[in-house]
Enzyme design. Structure first.
Site, PDB file in Angstrom:
ATOM      1  N   ILE A  16       9.294   4.528   8.682  1.00 15.80           N
ATOM      2  CA  ILE A  16      10.137   3.533   8.012  1.00 15.80           C
ATOM      3  C   ILE A  16       9.998   3.570   6.496  1.00 15.80           C
ATOM      4  O   ILE A  16      10.664   2.808   5.796  1.00 15.80           O
ATOM      5  CB  ILE A  16       9.820   2.113   8.521  1.00 15.80           C
ATOM      6  CG1 ILE A  16       8.333   1.782   8.323  1.00 15.80           C
ATOM      7  CG2 ILE A  16      10.219   1.954   9.965  1.00 15.80           C
ATOM      8  CD1 ILE A  16       7.970   0.362   8.736  1.00 15.80           C
ATOM      9  N   GLY A  17       9.143   4.451   5.970  1.00 16.60           N
ATOM     10  CA  GLY A  17       9.004   4.507   4.519  1.00 16.60           C
ATOM     11  C   GLY A  17       8.091   5.644   4.105  1.00 16.60           C
ATOM     12  O   GLY A  17       7.323   6.185   4.901  1.00 16.60           O
ATOM     13  N   GLY A  19       6.024   7.283   0.313  1.00 15.43           N
ATOM     14  CA  GLY A  19       5.747   7.165  -1.110  1.00 15.43           C
ATOM     15  C   GLY A  19       4.861   8.303  -1.568  1.00 15.43           C
ATOM     16  O   GLY A  19       4.517   9.214  -0.801  1.00 15.43           O
ATOM     17  N   MET A  21       1.869   8.237  -2.145  1.00 14.83           N
ATOM     18  CA  MET A  21       0.518   8.123  -1.642  1.00 14.83           C
ATOM     19  C   MET A  21       0.446   8.198  -0.119  1.00 14.83           C
ATOM     20  O   MET A  21      -0.532   8.668   0.440  1.00 14.83           O
ATOM     21  CB  MET A  21      -0.065   6.785  -2.111  1.00 14.83           C
ATOM     22  CG  MET A  21      -1.471   6.510  -1.673  1.00 14.83           C
ATOM     23  SD  MET A  21      -1.982   4.881  -2.231  1.00 14.83           S
ATOM     24  CE  MET A  21      -0.826   3.843  -1.366  1.00 14.83           C
ATOM     25  N   LYS A  39       0.171   2.595   7.781  1.00 15.75           N
ATOM     26  CA  LYS A  39       0.265   3.390   6.559  1.00 15.75           C
ATOM     27  C   LYS A  39      -0.701   4.561   6.688  1.00 15.75           C
ATOM     28  O   LYS A  39      -1.911   4.369   6.842  1.00 15.75           O
ATOM     29  CB  LYS A  39      -0.087   2.534   5.341  1.00 15.75           C
ATOM     30  CG  LYS A  39      -0.145   3.331   4.050  1.00 15.75           C
ATOM     31  CD  LYS A  39      -0.250   2.421   2.820  1.00 15.75           C
ATOM     32  CE  LYS A  39       1.072   1.767   2.560  1.00 15.75           C
ATOM     33  NZ  LYS A  39       1.092   1.052   1.267  1.00 15.75           N
ATOM     34  N   ASP A 133      -1.129  -3.041  -9.237  1.00 18.61           N
ATOM     35  CA  ASP A 133       0.152  -2.343  -9.106  1.00 18.61           C
ATOM     36  C   ASP A 133       1.244  -3.320  -8.678  1.00 18.61           C
ATOM     37  O   ASP A 133       2.016  -3.057  -7.759  1.00 18.61           O
ATOM     38  CB  ASP A 133       0.031  -1.191  -8.102  1.00 18.61           C
ATOM     39  CG  ASP A 133       1.169  -0.177  -8.257  1.00 18.61           C
ATOM     40  OD1 ASP A 133       1.792  -0.142  -9.342  1.00 18.61           O
ATOM     41  OD2 ASP A 133       1.437   0.561  -7.300  1.00 18.61           O
TER      42      ASP A 133
END
Length: 603
Positions: A16-17, A19, A21, A39, A133
Site C-alpha cells: 500500500i505504500g 518510500g 526507507m 513496514k 521528520d
C-alpha cells in the site's frame, strides 16, 4: 514478499505504500484477526549494524506512544535480515495528498489539524522522544477528520532520497529546523519548527523554502527569513500568521517552548480570542543561530562566506579534535570486550555468559508467549548486537520470554480469587452471581473464563461466576384468585409459576382451584409454585341417551338442566330419548350452568 508471514502471525497481503526507507504492506494479524500495516525496511538499510541498533531502540520507544493522535506501533522484529514494524492500520489520506488536491486549507481547518499534531508531539516530547521528520507525508487524516501522526522514532535513523545528512543531520530538507540542518543536538522545539512549516504550507499551499538541491534548502532554513503568509494571501488572519512565525523562529529560545503552548494558541485562534504569539523575525536575515555555530559542509558553498565564519569553522574543528583526543585518552583506555551472542539462551545461561566476559545483563522487556510450544525464560533479542565491542562492565539489554497462565480459581472464595489474579497482574472481568441453595457455595467461584491453564498476558480480564445464597420466602395464598392476580402475587415473592388447567364443578373458569406448595409454606426464591386453574366443566355426551340416564350424568357434573318435550308416536324409535342438547356435549361451561335437553315423548 506478498503472502509472507512474520513471527508466525502477520501475513502480508497487499502493498500500500513505498518510500526511500521502506515498503508498507497491508497485513492480517492472524492471532487477533485484524488488519495491520507492516513496514518492511529496505535490505540495504538492514546491512548497517549501527542503523539496526538505532532502529530497535527507536521502535521500542515509539511502541510506548499510546495516544489518539499517534499511529500505534504494535510489534517489531526481524526474520533473518528483513526488519519490520507492525503498526495500526489507519484508513485515510496523508496531508500531502490533501494539499496536492486542495492547494491550501481554510485557516480554521489548518489550525485544527495543527492543534492535533501538537497534541501528539507534546505526548512524545514528555517521553523524551523527538520525531525529527514532521511533514505532511507523515500526517494521516481519517475519513472522520481525525489526525494521526506516524513514523515516530524512525526518522532519526533514516537516510535516503530527499533527505539531508551532515553528520547526524536527518529529516526532509523543506521541513527541518535550522539546528537540525546544522547537525546540532535537538529537542522538542525542533519538531515545533517543522510543525510551523506544515502550518505555513496548509495556509499558503507552499513551503517557505524550496529548491531542487536539498543543501540549498537546508542553507535557507538556517540563513533566510520566510515570506510572511499574509504577503502570499492577504486574507490569512494576522493571529494565525503570528503563530506560524513564532513556531518558525530561527532561535529555539524564541519559539514556543512546548508543543502544548503552541496548541493552546491554536485553540485560542479557533475560538476567536487573542493569541499569545507575536511574530519573531530576527534582524539580519536569520543569523541568530548561524552567528554562533558552523554550517554543514556543502551549505557554506552556496554564498561567499565572511572571513570570520572560516575562522569560526577552523576553531570549531580544532575543538572537536581536542574532544576526540580526550575521549580516546579517557575512554579508549578502558578494557573493551566483544559482546557474545546470548539470543536463544535461557535467562540464567545468558547472565552467566555475559558475566564471564565482564558484562552485565539487564532485562529491558518481557514478552509473554501466546502459543503452546514456545519456550519461556529465553532471550529473544539483545542490544548491543553480538560481535560489537563495548567497555567492560557495560550492560547488555535483553528481551526475554515469559509464561503466564490463567490460574485455577474454581472452588476458591471470591476474595482469594481476586487476590490471586492481582498477584499475577491479571484483572477481574465480569462477575456473575448465580443463585444457590447451597450455603457452602456462597461467594465461591463456580465457573471462570478463560479456563485455567490458558496462556495469557498481564492485564487480561478473567470473568468469574460466584454463588449467591437464595432468600427464603413464604408461599402466598392464591386459591380463588384469577390467573393474573395469582401470577402477580407469586412473582412478588420472586417465585416462578407453573400453571395447570383442570376441570372444576365448583370453581369458575379462570380462577385458581388449588396450589402446590400450599400457602404458608417456606421455600427459596426462584422456586416454582404450581397453580391449578379452572377451565370449567365439560358438558357430558348425553345425546341419544334415555332421559333418566342423561339427567344422572348432568347431576354428576353439577350441572342444572331444563327439559323440553317433543311429541312423538308410540312407535318412534327415539321415544323417551334425548334428541337435542344445548350447549352440546363436550362444551366447557361454568359450574352449575343449565343445559337444555329436548326429549321425545308420547303425548
Amino acid at each position: 514478499m506478498l503472502g509472507r508471514i512474520f513471527n508466525n502471525r502477520y501475513r502480508l497481503k497487499e502493498k500500500i505504500g513505498s518510500g526511500g526507507m521502506s515498503d508498507v504492506y497491508l497485513a492480517d494479524d492472524l492471532l487477533l484477526n485484524r488488519e495491520v500495516a507492516a513496514k518492511v525496511l529496505h535490505p540495504e538499510l538492514a546491512r548497517d549494524p549501527s542503523y539496526i541498533q538505532r532502529f530497535r531502540y527507536e521502535a521500542q520507544a515509539a511502541a510506548n506512544l499510546n495516544h489518539p493522535n499517534i499511529v500505534n506501533i504494535y510489534d517489531w522484529g526481524n526474520e533473518g535480515d528483513i526488519y519490520y514494524i507492525i503498526m495500526e492500520y489507519v484508513e485515510g489520506r496523508d496531508l500531502a495528498e490533501i494539499l496536492r488536491q486542495a492547494g491550501r486549507l481554510q485557516p480554521e481547518r489548518a489550525a485544527e489539524i495543527a492543534a492535533e499534531i501538537a497534541a501528539a508531539l507534546q505526548f512524545a516530547h514528555r517521553r523524551n522522544l523527538v520525531h525529527r521528520d514532521i511533514k505532511p507525508h507523515n500526517i494521516i487524516i481519517t475519513p472522520t477528520g481525525q489526525v494521526k501522526v506516524m513514523d515516530f522514532g524512525i526518522a532519526r535513523a533514516s537516510t535516503g532520497a530527499g533527505m539531508t545528512q551532515t553528520g547526524m543531520v536527518m529529516g526532509t530538507a523543506q521541513y527541518i529546523s535550522p539546528e537540525q540542518a546544522q547537525g546540532l543536538s535537538l529537542d522538542g522545539r525542533s519538531d515545533i519548527y517543522s510543525l510551523g512549516i506544515v502550518l505555513y504550507e496548509m495556509l499558503t499551499g507552499k513551503v517557505p523554502f524550496d529548491d531542487e538541491n536539498p543543501i540549498t534548502v537546508a542553507y535557507r532554513q538556517v540563513r533566510d527569513d520566510p515570506v510572511p503568509p499574509s504577503l502570499i494571501d492577504g486574507e490569512i488572519p494576522s493571529t494565525i500568521e503570528a503563530i506560524v512565525m513564532k513556531a518558525m523562529a530561527k532561535n529555539p529560545a524564541n519559539r514556543y517552548q512546548t508543543a502544548q503552548e503552541m496548541k493552546a494558541d491554536l485553540l485560542r485562534f479557533i475560538e476567536g480570542i487573542p493569541v499569545s504569539a507575536t511574530p519573531v523575525l530576527p534582524a539580519g536575515g536569520g543569523t541568530e543561530i548561524a552567528a554562533t555555530t558552523a554550517l554543514p559542509a556543502g551549505i557554506a558553498a552556496q554564498k561567499r562566506t565572511p572571513w570570520w565564519v572560516w575562522a569560526l569553522v577552523a576553531g570549531t574543528g580544532i575543538l572537536v579534535i581536542l574532544i576526540i583526543v580526550l575521549l580516546v585518552f579517557f575512554v579508549g583506555s578502558k578494557p573493551m570486550v566483544d559482546v557474545p551472542n546470548v539470543v536463544g539462551m535461557n535467562v540464567d545461561e545468558a547472565s552467566r555468559t555475559l558475566e564471564s566476559v565482564g558484562l552485565k545483563m539487564e532485562i529491558k522487556e518481557e514478552q509473554y508467549i501466546t502459543t503452546e510450544g514456545q519456550q519461556a525464560n529465553k532471550v529473544i533479542q539483545q542490544d548491543p548486537e553480538w560481535g560489537i565491542r563495548i567497555s567492560k562492565g557495560s550492560a547488555v539489554s535483553v528481551v526475554v520470554t515469559r509464561e503466564l497462565r490463567i490460574p485455577s480459581l474454581v472452588g476458591m472464595s471470591y476474595k482469594d480469587a481476586v487476590s490471586k489474579l492481582k498477584e499475577l497482574k491479571l484483572d477481574v472481568g465480569n462477575v456473575k452471581k448465580t443463585p444457590t441453595k447451597d450455603e457452602a457455595k456462597v461467594d465461591v467461584v463456580l465457573k471462570q473464563s478463560p479456563a485455567s491453564g490458558t496462556l495469557t498476558t498481564p492485564g487480561t480480564a478473567v470473568d468469574l461466576e460466584i454463588g449467591a445464597l437464595l432468600k427464603k420466602v413464604t408461599v402466598p395464598n392464591v386459591k380463588g384468585m384469577t390467573v393474573a392476580d395469582a401470577e402477580n402475587a407469586i412473582a412478588a415473592k420472586n417465585l416462578k409459576v407453573n400453571k395447570v388447567e383442570q376441570q372444576s364443578t365448583s370453581v369458575p373458569i379462570g380462577k385458581v382451584i388449588d396450589q402446590d406448595p400450599p400457602s404458608g409454606t417456606t421455600v427459596y426464591e426462584e422456586d416454582t409454585v404450581t397453580i391449578y386453574v379452572s377451565i370449567g366443566v365439560e358438558v357430558p355426551m348425553v345425546l341419544g341417551m334415555k332421559e333418566s340416564d342423561a339427567i344422572d350424568m348432568l347431576d354428576a357434573k353439577g350441572l342444572n338442566y331444563h327439559i323440553t318435550y317433543q311429541a312423538c308416536l308410540p312407535t318412534d324409535p327415539d321415544k323417551g330419548k334425548v334428541v337435542e342438547v344445548n350447549p352440546s356435549g363436550g362444551t366447557l361451561v361454568e359450574p352449575h350452568s343449565t343445559i337444555n335437553l329436548t326429549v321425545k315423548k308420547v303425548i
